[in-house]
Each structure stands twice: as C-alpha cells, then as structure tokens.
Scaffold this motif. Sequence first.
Motif, PDB file in Angstrom:
ATOM      1  N   ARG A  17       0.730  -1.501   0.036  1.00 20.32           N
ATOM      2  CA  ARG A  17      -0.215  -0.193   0.115  1.00 20.32           C
ATOM      3  C   ARG A  17       1.055   1.063   0.108  1.00 20.32           C
ATOM      4  N   PHE A  18       0.640   2.580  -0.818  1.00 19.38           N
ATOM      5  CA  PHE A  18       0.971   3.882  -0.737  1.00 19.38           C
ATOM      6  C   PHE A  18       1.310   4.394   0.268  1.00 19.38           C
ATOM      7  N   SER A  19       2.516   4.771   1.408  1.00 17.89           N
ATOM      8  CA  SER A  19       2.274   5.127   2.486  1.00 17.89           C
ATOM      9  C   SER A  19       1.824   6.201   3.044  1.00 17.89           C
ATOM     10  N   GLY A  20       0.865   6.912   1.882  1.00 17.18           N
ATOM     11  CA  GLY A  20       0.633   8.143   2.052  1.00 17.18           C
ATOM     12  C   GLY A  20       1.233   9.334   2.099  1.00 17.18           C
ATOM     13  N   GLY A  21       0.476  10.744   2.739  1.00 14.35           N
ATOM     14  CA  GLY A  21       1.781  12.069   2.650  1.00 14.35           C
ATOM     15  C   GLY A  21       1.025  13.129   1.836  1.00 14.35           C
ATOM     16  N   VAL A  22       1.474  14.064   1.615  1.00 10.66           N
ATOM     17  CA  VAL A  22       0.422  15.086   0.944  1.00 10.66           C
ATOM     18  C   VAL A  22       1.570  14.533  -0.842  1.00 10.66           C
ATOM     19  N   VAL A  23      -0.425  15.259  -1.437  1.00 12.74           N
ATOM     20  CA  VAL A  23       0.156  15.412  -2.853  1.00 12.74           C
ATOM     21  C   VAL A  23       1.080  16.656  -3.779  1.00 12.74           C
ATOM     22  N   PRO A  24       2.333  15.556  -4.295  1.00 10.70           N
ATOM     23  CA  PRO A  24       2.637  16.717  -4.476  1.00 10.70           C
ATOM     24  C   PRO A  24       2.090  17.338  -5.780  1.00 10.70           C
ATOM     25  N   GLY A  25       2.886  18.579  -5.936  1.00 15.89           N
ATOM     26  CA  GLY A  25       2.610  19.591  -6.991  1.00 15.89           C
ATOM     27  C   GLY A  25       2.455  18.579  -8.932  1.00 15.89           C
ATOM     28  N   GLY A  26       1.160  19.069  -9.588  1.00 14.34           N
ATOM     29  CA  GLY A  26       1.494  18.201 -10.488  1.00 14.34           C
ATOM     30  C   GLY A  26       0.626  16.767 -10.169  1.00 14.34           C
ATOM     31  N   GLU A  27       0.191  16.260  -9.327  1.00 11.12           N
ATOM     32  CA  GLU A  27      -0.618  15.176  -9.346  1.00 11.12           C
ATOM     33  C   GLU A  27      -1.291  14.701  -8.819  1.00 11.12           C
ATOM     34  N   VAL A  28      -1.930  13.990  -8.990  1.00  7.06           N
ATOM     35  CA  VAL A  28      -3.126  13.181  -8.284  1.00  7.06           C
ATOM     36  C   VAL A  28      -3.159  12.291  -7.577  1.00  7.06           C
ATOM     37  N   PHE A  29      -4.383  11.342  -6.932  1.00  6.49           N
ATOM     38  CA  PHE A  29      -3.957  11.111  -6.210  1.00  6.49           C
ATOM     39  C   PHE A  29      -6.034  10.478  -7.138  1.00  6.49           C
ATOM     40  N   LEU A  30      -5.476   8.706  -7.357  1.00  7.82           N
ATOM     41  CA  LEU A  30      -6.879   8.600  -8.044  1.00  7.82           C
ATOM     42  C   LEU A  30      -7.181   7.245  -7.112  1.00  7.82           C
ATOM     43  N   HIS A  31      -8.693   6.814  -7.676  1.00  3.75           N
ATOM     44  CA  HIS A  31      -9.346   6.077  -6.856  1.00  3.75           C
ATOM     45  C   HIS A  31     -10.724   5.783  -7.712  1.00  3.75           C
ATOM     46  N   SER A  32     -11.170   3.699  -7.700  1.00  2.00           N
ATOM     47  CA  SER A  32     -12.389   3.809  -7.850  1.00  2.00           C
ATOM     48  C   SER A  32     -12.906   2.669  -6.477  1.00  2.00           C
ATOM     49  N   ALA A  33     -14.212   2.705  -6.638  1.00  3.95           N
ATOM     50  CA  ALA A  33     -15.224   2.290  -5.697  1.00  3.95           C
ATOM     51  C   ALA A  33     -14.811   0.962  -5.777  1.00  3.95           C
ATOM     52  N   PHE A  34     -14.647   0.603  -6.810  1.00 13.03           N
ATOM     53  CA  PHE A  34     -14.953  -1.654  -7.352  1.00 13.03           C
ATOM     54  C   PHE A  34     -13.867  -1.706  -6.545  1.00 13.03           C
ATOM     55  N   ALA A  35     -14.222  -2.783  -5.460  1.00 13.75           N
ATOM     56  CA  ALA A  35     -12.626  -2.876  -4.066  1.00 13.75           C
ATOM     57  C   ALA A  35     -12.011  -3.775  -4.942  1.00 13.75           C
ATOM     58  N   GLY A  36     -11.556  -4.606  -5.689  1.00 10.43           N
ATOM     59  CA  GLY A  36     -10.523  -4.889  -6.226  1.00 10.43           C
ATOM     60  C   GLY A  36      -9.852  -4.230  -7.096  1.00 10.43           C
ATOM     61  N   SER A  37     -10.182  -3.216  -7.467  1.00  9.27           N
ATOM     62  CA  SER A  37      -9.619  -1.712  -7.784  1.00  9.27           C
ATOM     63  C   SER A  37      -8.412  -1.447  -7.841  1.00  9.27           C
ATOM     64  N   PHE A  38      -7.197  -1.277  -8.831  1.00 10.17           N
ATOM     65  CA  PHE A  38      -5.749  -1.401  -8.650  1.00 10.17           C
ATOM     66  C   PHE A  38      -5.868   0.072  -8.603  1.00 10.17           C
ATOM     67  N   ASP A  39      -5.460   1.103  -7.382  1.00  9.07           N
ATOM     68  CA  ASP A  39      -5.691   2.380  -7.784  1.00  9.07           C
ATOM     69  C   ASP A  39      -4.721   3.353  -6.870  1.00  9.07           C
ATOM     70  N   SER A  40      -5.081   4.152  -6.332  1.00  5.98           N
ATOM     71  CA  SER A  40      -3.966   5.189  -5.987  1.00  5.98           C
ATOM     72  C   SER A  40      -3.345   4.203  -3.999  1.00  5.98           C
ATOM     73  N   ARG A  41      -4.040   3.644  -3.432  1.00  3.34           N
ATOM     74  CA  ARG A  41      -4.189   3.412  -2.585  1.00  3.34           C
ATOM     75  C   ARG A  41      -2.503   3.118  -2.807  1.00  3.34           C
ATOM     76  N   TYR A  42      -2.403   1.428  -3.859  1.00  2.00           N
ATOM     77  CA  TYR A  42      -1.271   1.006  -4.053  1.00  2.00           C
ATOM     78  C   TYR A  42      -0.306   1.501  -5.011  1.00  2.00           C
ATOM     79  N   PHE A  43      -0.287   2.500  -5.823  1.00  2.00           N
ATOM     80  CA  PHE A  43       1.040   3.078  -6.301  1.00  2.00           C
ATOM     81  C   PHE A  43       1.089   3.979  -6.156  1.00  2.00           C
ATOM     82  N   GLY A  44      -0.293   5.319  -4.836  1.00  2.00           N
ATOM     83  CA  GLY A  44       0.423   7.149  -4.976  1.00  2.00           C
ATOM     84  C   GLY A  44      -0.214   7.619  -5.726  1.00  2.00           C
ATOM     85  N   PRO A  45       0.382   8.763  -5.414  1.00  2.00           N
ATOM     86  CA  PRO A  45      -0.372   9.641  -6.436  1.00  2.00           C
ATOM     87  C   PRO A  45       0.824   9.870  -8.265  1.00  2.00           C
ATOM     88  N   VAL A  46      -0.480  10.171  -8.999  1.00  2.00           N
ATOM     89  CA  VAL A  46       0.124  10.278 -10.440  1.00  2.00           C
ATOM     90  C   VAL A  46       0.500  11.686 -11.095  1.00  2.00           C
TER      91      VAL A  46
END
Length: 188
Positions: free
Chosen positions: A142-171
């Motif tokens: 899992r992503f460790s958390g923190g402040v989203v850096p400039g020029g990046e966003v944190f992504l999410h999907s409500a689908f339980a099996g989604s691979f999103d920023s919970r695991y890879f962080g901001p993009v």
Amino acid sequence: MTRPGRTRERAMAQRKQAAVTSSVSAAAIAVIGLAGLLGSYRINLTPSEPLGLWQIVPLDRSPGVDDLVFICPPDTAAMHEARARGYLRSGLCPGHLAPLIKSVVAVAGQRVEIANEVTVDGRLVRASTVAEKDGEGRPLTRFSGGVVPGGEVFLHSAFAGSFDSRYFGPVPTSGILGLAREVLTYAP
C-alpha cells in the motif's frame, strides 16, 4: 437411423448459427475499430467502471476532485509489475500500458492517509477499504500516504478489486488524457 431431411435441417441450422455469430463478431470488431480510429473513444473491459464505450473529453483546466478521468499510468517498474500480475492491460500509453479510468479524490496539497481505509484531509473516501492481498493471495503493497505533490493526483475507484492510488500512490497529471464520459455502457 437418421433421416436425410433431419441431417440437412441440422446442417442448415448450424450454417445459419455460424453466419449470425460471424455477423455479430464482425459488427463488434467494426465498432471497436471505429472507436479506435476516432481516437477520442475507448472500450472499457475492466470492472472498475461500467463496461462499454467511453469518450475521452478534453480537459481544458486543472483536474479537480471528483473528476472521472482517463489517465496513462506512469511508465515505472511498479506499473510493469502490476501488468505482469494482470492488474493492468496492454495498450497505447507509454510502457505499452492501457489508460485507466479513475476518479480523482485528491489533488496537489491535500493530505492522504492510508490505514484500513483512505482519508483525504481527514475525510473518509467512500468504498476505500485497502486490501492486504490480491485475488490470488499475493501480498499488496500500500501507498504510505502523505501530501499529494504538485502536478500529481490521487486516484480511486469504488470497485473493491480496483488497482489504484491506494497501492501505487499519486500519479502525474501529465498522464491525463481527458475526462471520461460514458457513451454506451453496461453495469452488471
């Protein structure tokens, strides 16, 4: 003993079924091909969002919270590992990855905390339970958390099996292709 008439009827029925199947397949391939040629359309075949035809709508402003976007994942080792595990599909983005359809839940300057669920600036993100293992029992980082850096966003999907920023962080926002708009979709 089979009568010659029944054998002929069966053969005709099988040819008719094959013709219908071929026609439906050809129509599906034509729709997918046309969508690809038009460039601003994509077919979603993943359960993170409804299945079907989507349009990429140009984004003429900075991305904001609650925007549903098409985004190319960054060409990183972590994304290639995710592709090898089957979380991502092959596509036309850098690194031969397919674009993702995800909701922006945090933008630059917002604090993201990851525990059993995700919070942004202290507010719980709906349907954001963090899994310890994937569907095949492999551990997830899992992503460790923190402040989203400039020029990046944190992504999410409500689908339980989604691979999103919970695991890879901001993009990086530079990967955003545009807003995602449903055209012809099916939600099971």
